[in-house]
Design an enzyme around this catalytic site. Structure first.
Site, PDB file in Angstrom:
ATOM      1  CE  LYS A 178     105.078 -42.224  50.413  1.00 13.82           C
ATOM      2  NZ  LYS A 178     105.992 -41.091  50.456  1.00 13.82           N
ATOM      3  CE  LYS A 233     106.970 -46.742  45.151  1.00 12.99           C
ATOM      4  NZ  LYS A 233     107.209 -45.356  45.152  1.00 12.99           N
ATOM      5  CE  LYS A 235     114.013 -44.362  50.699  1.00 20.14           C
ATOM      6  NZ  LYS A 235     113.877 -42.926  50.785  1.00 20.14           N
TER       7      LYS A 235
HETATM    8  P1  TYM Z   1     112.316 -41.126  47.527  1.00 20.89           P
HETATM    9  O1  TYM Z   1     113.302 -40.957  48.603  1.00 20.89           O
HETATM   10  O2  TYM Z   1     111.082 -41.913  47.832  1.00 20.89           O
HETATM   11  O3  TYM Z   1     112.972 -41.795  46.251  1.00 20.89           O
HETATM   12  C1  TYM Z   1     114.195 -41.313  45.750  1.00 20.89           C
HETATM   13  C2  TYM Z   1     114.338 -41.608  44.268  1.00 20.89           C
HETATM   14  O4  TYM Z   1     114.285 -43.022  44.030  1.00 20.89           O
HETATM   15  C3  TYM Z   1     113.319 -43.295  43.027  1.00 20.89           C
HETATM   16  N1  TYM Z   1     112.722 -44.610  43.314  1.00 20.89           N
HETATM   17  C4  TYM Z   1     112.708 -45.633  42.439  1.00 20.89           C
HETATM   18  N2  TYM Z   1     113.165 -45.735  41.180  1.00 20.89           N
HETATM   19  C5  TYM Z   1     112.995 -46.936  40.565  1.00 20.89           C
HETATM   20  N3  TYM Z   1     112.393 -48.005  41.147  1.00 20.89           N
HETATM   21  C6  TYM Z   1     111.916 -47.926  42.410  1.00 20.89           C
HETATM   22  N4  TYM Z   1     111.343 -48.972  42.978  1.00 20.89           N
HETATM   23  C7  TYM Z   1     112.064 -46.699  43.110  1.00 20.89           C
HETATM   24  N5  TYM Z   1     111.719 -46.277  44.362  1.00 20.89           N
HETATM   25  C8  TYM Z   1     112.137 -45.007  44.459  1.00 20.89           C
HETATM   26  C9  TYM Z   1     112.292 -42.184  43.158  1.00 20.89           C
HETATM   27  O5  TYM Z   1     111.545 -42.043  41.971  1.00 20.89           O
HETATM   28  C10 TYM Z   1     113.181 -40.997  43.442  1.00 20.89           C
HETATM   29  O6  TYM Z   1     113.715 -40.486  42.242  1.00 20.89           O
HETATM   30  N6  TYM Z   1     109.459 -37.325  46.235  1.00 20.89           N
HETATM   31  C11 TYM Z   1     110.830 -37.768  46.032  1.00 20.89           C
HETATM   32  C12 TYM Z   1     111.836 -36.914  46.773  1.00 20.89           C
HETATM   33  C13 TYM Z   1     111.864 -35.478  46.359  1.00 20.89           C
HETATM   34  C14 TYM Z   1     112.253 -34.973  45.086  1.00 20.89           C
HETATM   35  C15 TYM Z   1     112.147 -33.558  45.199  1.00 20.89           C
HETATM   36  C16 TYM Z   1     112.671 -35.583  43.910  1.00 20.89           C
HETATM   37  C17 TYM Z   1     111.532 -34.416  47.129  1.00 20.89           C
HETATM   38  N7  TYM Z   1     111.710 -33.240  46.437  1.00 20.89           N
HETATM   39  C18 TYM Z   1     112.454 -32.726  44.104  1.00 20.89           C
HETATM   40  C19 TYM Z   1     112.968 -34.730  42.825  1.00 20.89           C
HETATM   41  C20 TYM Z   1     112.859 -33.334  42.933  1.00 20.89           C
HETATM   42  C21 TYM Z   1     110.899 -39.230  46.451  1.00 20.89           C
HETATM   43  O7  TYM Z   1     110.005 -39.988  46.248  1.00 20.89           O
HETATM   44  O8  TYM Z   1     111.965 -39.645  47.083  1.00 20.89           O
END
Ligand code: TYM
Length: 343
Positions: free
Chosen positions: A121, A205, A208
């Site tokens: 990032k 991947k 967003k």
């Molecule tokens: P975020 O908002 O970036 O992503 C949310 C979820 O979507 C999954 N994800 C994907 N899965 C498959 N292919 C993709 N291209 C893809 N892009 C995103 C992410 O793996 C995630 O499961 N850090 C976390 C948010 C978080 C969290 C937590 C998760 C904060 N605290 C505690 C679990 C437990 C995240 O990246 O969110």
């Protein structure tokens, strides 16, 4: 005197979160939300809209409440049922920030320096990034462990953050001599949906933050937009191969077959048997129809939820109360364990 258990032996609990930092896409849905729904019938589930994580990069304060509502609507439209699972915004439950500070004093700089997501990032601009972005995985560990979360359904990109959560839990239990106080949270990363790639580049991947909207299918896209994006998706000059081994060198084709598998529930091998030898002129329309058929009802439901924001707010408010009830006593125990002054 009874021996302290070495292994965590408390209740099992599922915890996961999504950032309200933009529209959700098919990767978020197939990698996370679809699995969340499957878990809620059998398990105690807590699903959080992690707005404290979102502000590690700039978020317009006038937009943030609506972004949070949008994510709540996406949870509900995907089938997360507030009668079965707790859904709430992270910033409403103080346990997250409090435990994150305590964990800041447990986690080691070296551990965080190894986190690849920060490097991805920040790129060459790490000096200009917020301290929060660097510290992001510690807050994530606090999210999970404030609930003594035992299972964490996420996409593959979260694997390293989950390992850090396990390390923090183990070091806390060890440093303060409280074996089994925190569980070792297990990631649930499953199926072909765990890593959905960009429609424009099968080596990146779906994200967003990709500047190209054609790289992803948003949960807000209508049937027409979904079809167009799939028809325009990058492929190669070949045809659909016969075996999964032949997908290894063809990332874009592998991704489209993976999306088909994740949505339909069929195995990649079965899909290849069905389409082997066919060109993309056949496969893409079939994938577009399947995706529209599955996603259009979710998009419609999301719109309906968003037309009743008061209902969403009531669900989030009740969810935050229920979440606080679980997390507050756990963090109170942490305070006692660490020797803080009792009030
Ligand atoms: P975020 O908002 O970036 O992503 C949310 C979820 O979507 C999954 N994800 C994907 N899965 C498959 N292919 C993709 N291209 C893809 N892009 C995103 C992410 O793996 C995630 O499961 N850090 C976390 C948010 C978080 C969290 C937590 C998760 C904060 N605290 C505690 C679990 C437990 C995240 O990246 O969110």
């Amino acid at each position: 005197m009874s021996e302290k258990p070495v292994e965590y032996s408390g209740p099992q609990r599922v915890f996961s979160g999504v950032q309200p930092s933009g529209d959700l896409h098919l990767g978020n849905y197939l990698g996370a939300l679809k699995n969340w729904v499957a878990l809620q019938d059998e398990h105690d589930c807590v699903y959080c809209i992690v707005d404290l994580h979102a502000v590690t990069v700039w978020q317009d304060p006038r937009e943030l409440p609506n972004q949070t509502r949008n994510i709540a609507a996406a949870f509900l439209a995907s089938g997360v049922d507030p009668k079965k699972a707790i859904i709430y915004p992270q910033s409403r439950v103080k346990a997250h920030t409090e435990l994150a500070w305590y964990f800041n004093c447990v986690a080691r700089m070296g551990w965080l320096n190894r986190m690849t997501q920060f490097k991805d990032k920040a790129g060459k601009n790490s000096e200009k990034m917020s301290v929060g972005l660097f510290d992001y995985p510690v807050l994530q560990a606090a999210d999970i462990l404030a609930f003594k979360g035992t299972h964490v359904p996420v996409g593959e990109d979260q694997k390293q953050h989950l390992e850090l959560s396990r390390d923090i839990a183990a070091k806390f239990n060890n440093d303060f001599d409280v074996p089994g106080f925190f569980p070792q949270p297990e990631p649930i990363i499953q199926g072909p949906g765990a890593r959905i790639m960009s429609l424009r580049d099968g080596t990146n991947k779906m994200s967003k933050s990709d500047p190209s909207d054609n790289s992803r299918i948003n949960l807000t896209d209508d049937a027409d937009a979904i079809s167009k994006k799939i028809r325009k998706a990058k492929t190669d000059a070949g045809v659909i191969p016969e075996t999964t081994e032949e997908l290894a060198e063809r990332p874009e084709v592998k991704n489209l077959v993976g999306i088909y598998a994740a949505i339909s529930g069929k195995s990649k091998a079965d899909i290849l048997t069905e389409y082997a030898g066919q060109g993309f002129g056949v496969f893409k329309p079939a994938l577009a129809d399947l995706t529209v058929e599955h996603m259009a009802p979710i998009t419609d439901l999301m719109k309906r939820y968003l037309s009743a924001p008061d209902e969403i707010d009531a669900i989030l408010s009740a969810g935050a109360d229920a979440a606080s009830e679980i997390a507050t006593p756990i963090v109170a125990d942490v305070r006692d364990i660490m020797g803080f002054w009792k009030v």
